[in-house]
Design a protein around this motif. Structure first.
Motif, PDB file in Angstrom:
ATOM      1  N   MET A   1       0.810  -1.217   0.000  1.00 21.86           N
ATOM      2  CA  MET A   1       0.000   0.000   0.000  1.00 21.86           C
ATOM      3  C   MET A   1       0.842   1.266   0.000  1.00 21.86           C
ATOM      4  SD  MET A   1      -3.241  -0.734   2.513  1.00 21.86           S
ATOM      5  CE  MET A   1      -4.557  -1.856   2.030  1.00 21.86           C
ATOM      6  N   LEU A   2       1.996   1.216   0.625  1.00 25.68           N
ATOM      7  CA  LEU A   2       2.842   2.402   0.726  1.00 25.68           C
ATOM      8  C   LEU A   2       3.772   2.556  -0.475  1.00 25.68           C
ATOM      9  CD1 LEU A   2       3.795   2.168   4.507  1.00 25.68           C
ATOM     10  CD2 LEU A   2       1.984   3.530   3.457  1.00 25.68           C
ATOM     11  N   THR A   3       4.012   1.466  -1.208  1.00 20.07           N
ATOM     12  CA  THR A   3       4.976   1.522  -2.319  1.00 20.07           C
ATOM     13  C   THR A   3       4.353   1.228  -3.667  1.00 20.07           C
ATOM     14  OG1 THR A   3       5.532  -0.817  -1.945  1.00 20.07           O
ATOM     15  CG2 THR A   3       6.841   0.841  -0.772  1.00 20.07           C
ATOM     16  N   ASP A   4       3.072   0.937  -3.720  1.00 19.67           N
ATOM     17  CA  ASP A   4       2.432   0.558  -4.980  1.00 19.67           C
ATOM     18  C   ASP A   4       2.362   1.768  -5.921  1.00 19.67           C
ATOM     19  OD1 ASP A   4       1.106  -0.724  -6.963  1.00 19.67           O
ATOM     20  OD2 ASP A   4      -0.653  -1.284  -5.777  1.00 19.67           O
ATOM     21  N   LYS A   5       2.874   1.595  -7.132  1.00 19.85           N
ATOM     22  CA  LYS A   5       2.815   2.644  -8.150  1.00 19.85           C
ATOM     23  C   LYS A   5       1.536   2.586  -8.969  1.00 19.85           C
ATOM     24  CE  LYS A   5       6.921   4.016  -7.037  1.00 19.85           C
ATOM     25  NZ  LYS A   5       7.123   5.283  -6.315  1.00 19.85           N
ATOM     26  N   CYS A   6       0.675   1.647  -8.632  1.00 22.70           N
ATOM     27  CA  CYS A   6      -0.633   1.490  -9.284  1.00 22.70           C
ATOM     28  C   CYS A   6      -0.477   1.274 -10.781  1.00 22.70           C
ATOM     29  CB  CYS A   6      -1.534   2.691  -8.998  1.00 22.70           C
ATOM     30  SG  CYS A   6      -2.035   2.799  -7.272  1.00 22.70           S
TER      31      CYS A   6
END
Length: 974
Positions: free
Chosen positions: A581-586
């Motif tokens: 959730m904190l590192t996801d670049k989507c």
């Protein structure tokens, strides 16, 4: 000492009926007689002296003291020796040696009392020492038994197992002697006449002796209880072939002796408390109540250890033996599934990849449906289908014989021998009245003193012929024995369920047996291997290879293995989701069904699947119980209890999904990252909302009204399930509404951006009122190209990885927002359009359609977007702007080409009649050849909002009335 004159003594002062002895020298008498008597007393005193090294006969001292006691009496306080009166000493006459004799008699009594005191001290110190030594021995035995039991549990004990319970009967006899030490001390104290005068001075010492002996007694009872309980666990691991009838007799007789000791201690304690209560009531009853309210559990001293020990019921003995013996059944079953050649070869040859929980969820529903509709003939096909675990096929162990047949026969023989020893040697099977301690409010129990009650609890000695020595001979005894055997086997299979689960959760520490080929703790199994074991157990239960009780335990084990593996996978997926959730670049991640999502959503989606499989199995089992398809061994409370660990995890997953979607949609919408925003709203949000809705539908059957619960436990479990279901429904509703809210915000944001763009980029004024005698423009304006690049192109790039419906929704919102804003801007600014400007606006509108046709790759999306009503409205508005009135005769007078006041060509104008005034346009004809080329004929096919406002924007024919000069009229020309 001074000598008085020789003669008769003066009269003695009478004190009561006794006469006081004069402490002066006796009157003169025969010297030889006096000297000989004094020599005898001196010899006796020397004999009683501690420094005397010769022989000492206590009988002589006792007789001497008895003889002198007939003539002398001791008065307290002061310990004065006085001559008895005539009523008690008729044969005694006064002599000159009376004072010396009384002094020697007092000395003799002192020596006898001191001797009795020393003997008493030696007696209780010896008993205390022996009690301390016995307690230490019991502690050593208990520790030794515990070490053996721990080694057996760790599977590291290699020697032959022997238990100290073989000598339990002798240990209980020594314990009984220790328990009676205080009674012996009291008996010694009350039977020795020389200790009676010392009772006041010995009171504190006696109280301390009683406290010490009571503590040692309680410690001995506590350690003996540990010896018996731990010893029974060790005794259960003895080889059944080495167990003799004498060993069983010692165990049974020792347990009976232990219970009789506990009962006698409880009766003694209750009697002592009653006595103390009677004494305390004379002063303060609350003190006694406070004293009685002290419970062993509320104290950390050794004083109350004995009070915490209870008699060992025979059912408890059977339970301990069955629990320990069931471990061998669990080991045999564990080896049957995990150590066979087929399974070992399967594990070594198979490559276990990531298990598909989504496929298992669908397969479980299908197999459960097949299981409910199958009959006896399809049992073999059902069992073979159960062995299929995704792409893997589990080993078939149904052809191997069950190890439980021989084990069950051995256990029945063992319990039969033990019951025979119990019934022939003890009274353990007879129910006696219980002796309770004080109640919570300090009230004492009532103990019946009737003869009938005493006779029922009477304990006979071993040599007493009244002691029970009957055998199982009548039908009632045989029936009782069979019932107890059945109860023992039921207890064994109940413990088997717990022990077989412990084996699958047991680590391999490197015991005596080889660890090669053993699985160890199931937490380290691959999910596929765990599910293979689950399916193997289900297939064995279908084949009825194990006993029915063992099958229930195996099904329960398979259910728990499935749930544990599912929760383990859930932990992994949720941890990955929270970390991403904190590192996801989507970035779009392809899913199995061709859809795309972010990495976090993929982990959250994977976290749903294992738990949904468990819920589906619970749902099928509850449905089977309601329809009567199962044996009904699991109640609704059991299903709710199994569901409780799953529901909080599902609730947490739904809450994490809601937070993820809400956070990312707000973040990407604020930064206008359309690709990521549309991916989250159109893919992630839809996937997670669908999963949450499925969870809600799966939990719905377990929710019921409180009044339908049949027990308090079920009511409490049902309230918890209802509460979590309500929270789940709230989250599901928020996820459903979040998509609409965010897309509405997206549409509003698109409209605001379009407004800002058109206000700054769209030209105003003369550009649209331009007069030109040349042909109509064919190229669109630059502002519309930039509008498409700025407003529509990011959306097209963002929806590239979405499904058709998602692309259509996002693009339609963007296109409609741009076109509506375009139209509203024109109306707001009241831009005047000439025929030339209207044609230019039409070219711009056509450019939008052409541009969308070129950039949209999906044909379905292209057709749907180009068929939007907004294009019809925009095109219809342009047609209205192009329908401007014609001025008659102008072309004939000027001779110029096509005029801006005309909507037709030069030839059309020359053919028209010249007349004064304005003529309305015809709505049934095409306005020009150019419009025909664009496919625009009339306004009947278009929905035009607010047509009057658009008509008012025409340069000619608008709301403003133009008055021509008189020179342009026909009369002036003529």
């Amino acid at each position: 000492m001074t000598h008085t004159p020789v003669g008769r003594l003066p009269a003695l002062q009478s004190i009561g009926r006794a006469f006081a002895l004069d402490q002066d020298d006796a009157p003169e008498s025969d010297e030889e007689l006096e000297s000989s008597f004094l020599d005898i007393l001196s010899t006796t005193a020397t004999t009683l002296d501690d420094s005397y090294q010769g022989s000492f006969e206590i009988q002589d001292a006792e007789r001497t003291a008895t003889a002198l006691g007939k003539s002398f009496k001791v008065f307290n306080p002061g310990h004065h020796v006085c001559k008895r009166n005539r009523d008690h000493a008729t044969s005694f006459t006064h002599c000159a040696c009376g004072v010396a004799i009384s002094c020697k008699y007092a000395r003799l009594r002192t020596l006898m009392e001191q001797r009795a005191r020393l003997e008493f001290i030696r007696d209780y110190t010896t008993r205390i020492t022996s009690a301390r030594s016995f307690v230490q021995q019991l502690e050593a035995i208990a520790r030794e038994e515990y070490q053996i039991w721990c080694a057996i549990k760790r599977d590291s004990y290699t020697e032959t197992v022997f238990s100290k319970l073989e000598s339990l009967s002798a240990i209980c006899e020594e314990t009984r002697m220790l328990v009676y030490h205080w009674n012996s001390v009291k008996q010694h104290l009350h039977t020795n006449k020389w200790l009676r005068p010392l009772l006041p001075s010995l009171s504190l010492e006696i109280k301390q002796v009683r406290l010490v002996l009571t503590q040692y007694r309680d410690k001995a009872i506590w350690w003996l209880d540990k010896v018996i309980r731990i010893g029974l666990e060790v005794f259960a691991h003895t080889e059944l072939g080495d167990v003799t009838q004498e060993m069983l007799w010692n165990v049974a007789r020792g347990a009976e002796d232990f219970n009789s000791i506990i009962m006698s201690i409880q009766q003694t304690d209750v009697h002592d408390i009653e006595t103390q209560c009677c004494l305390y009531k004379l002063h303060d009853s609350s003190t006694v109540r406070n004293h009685l309210s002290v419970q062993p559990s509320n104290s950390n001293t050794a004083r109350y250890l004995g009070s915490s020990v209870k008699p060992i019921a025979f059912g408890r003995i059977l339970n301990i033996l069955a629990s320990e013996r069931s471990k061998y059944a669990a080991k045999l079953t564990h080896a049957y599934f995990t150590e066979t050649e087929e399974f070992v070869n399967f594990v070594s040859s198979s490559k276990f990849e990531d298990y598909s929980w989504e496929g298992h969820y669908n397969d479980s529903k299908k197999s459960s449906s097949d299981a409910q509709t199958s009959d006896y003939q399809s049992c073999s096909s059902l069992s073979s289908s159960i062995l299929k675990v995704g792409p893997i096929r589990a080993p078939n162990l149904s052809k191997r014989p069950s190890p439980m047949i021989d084990f069950g026969q051995q256990e029945q023989q063992f319990v039969s021998k033990f019951l025979t020893a119990v019934c022939q040697s003890t009274n353990l099977m007879r129910k006696g009245p219980r002796v309770h301690g004080p109640t919570k409010d300090g009230a004492l129990p009532k103990i019946s003193n009737s003869k009938k009650h005493v006779s029922q609890n009477q304990t006979f000695s071993r040599q007493d012929p009244k002691r029970k020595s009957v055998t199982w001979g009548d039908a009632a005894d045989i029936s009782t024995k069979l019932q107890l055997t059945t109860k023992y086997m039921d207890l064994l299979w109940q413990a088997f369920s717990r022990n077989i689960q412990d084996l699958f959760h047991c680590h391999i520490w490197g015991g005596s047996q080889t660890v090669q080929g053993r699985l160890g703790h199931m937490i380290f199994y691959p999910e596929a291997l765990t599910m293979v074991l689950v399916h193997m157990m289900q297939q064995i239960c279908i084949k009825d290879i194990f006993p029915s009780n063992a099958e229930q335990a195996l099904l329960s084990l398979a259910k728990k293995l499935h749930a544990t593996s599912a929760m383990t996978s859930w932990d992994l997926f949720v941890s990955q989701a929270l970390a991403s959730m904190l590192t996801d670049k989507c970035r779009p991640i392809p899913l199995a069904d061709g859809d795309y999502s972010t990495l976090t959503t993929k982990h959250l989606f994977d976290a749903y699947q294992p738990l949904m499989g468990v819920v589906a199995n619970q749902k099928v089992e509850e449905k089977s119980n309601k329809t009567g398809a199962s044996n009904g061994t699991h109640s609704r409370s059991d299903h709710l209890e199994s569901l409780l660990p799953i529901l909080p995890r599902l609730l947490m997953t739904c809450d994490a999904a809601l937070n993820w979607c809400h956070m990312k949609t707000h973040q990407f919408l604020a930064s206008w990252s359309l690709g990521s925003f549309l991916l989250v709203t159109q893919c992630d949000l839809k996937i997670l909302a669908d999963q949450t809705r499925q969870v809600q539908c799966a939990i719905q059957p377990f929710v019921c009204d409180p009044y339908q619960c049949s027990s308090q436990l079920e009511s409490q479990l049902n309230s918890l399930v209802n509460e979590m279901f309500q929270n789940l429904a709230d989250i599901c509703g928020q996820l459903q509404t979040l998509s609409g809210i965010k897309m509405k915000q997206y549409s509003e944001r698109s409209s605001h951006m379009a407004i800002d763009y058109f206000q700054g980029a769209m030209p105003l004024g003369k550009v649209w009122r331009k007069k030109s005698n040349q042909e109509f423009p064919s190229d669109p304006n630059q502002y519309i190209e930039q509008a498409l690049e700025h407003l529509i192109e990011p959306v097209i790039m963002g929806v590239g990885q979405l499904k058709t419906t998602a692309q259509l929704g996002a693009l339609s919102m963007a296109v409609m927002a741009m076109c509506e804003t375009w139209m509203q801007h024109i109306l707001k600014e009241k831009i005047k359009f000439s025929l030339y400007g209207a044609h230019q606006l039409l070219i711009d509108v056509m450019r939008v359609r052409t541009w969308l046709s070129q950039y949209l790759q999906n044909e379905e999306v292209k057709q749907s977007i180009l068929a939007l009503d907004i294009f019809k409205s925009l095109t219809g508005a342009v047609i209205l702007l192009k329908r401007q009135p014609r001025r008659r005769g102008i072309g004939a007078i000027t001779g110029d080409g096509p005029s801006e006041y005309s909507t037709s060509s030069m030839s059309d104008q020359s053919r028209g009649s010249i007349s004064g005034g304005l003529t309305p346009f015809s709505g049934s004809e095409c306005s020009s050849e150019h419009d025909q080329d664009l496919g625009i004929c009339d306004t009947d096919n278009y929905t035009i909002p607010n047509p009057e406002a658009w008509l008012a924007l025409r340069v000619h024919g608008g709301a403003r009335t133009w008055k021509l000069p008189t020179c342009f009229t026909r009369d002036a020309v003529e």
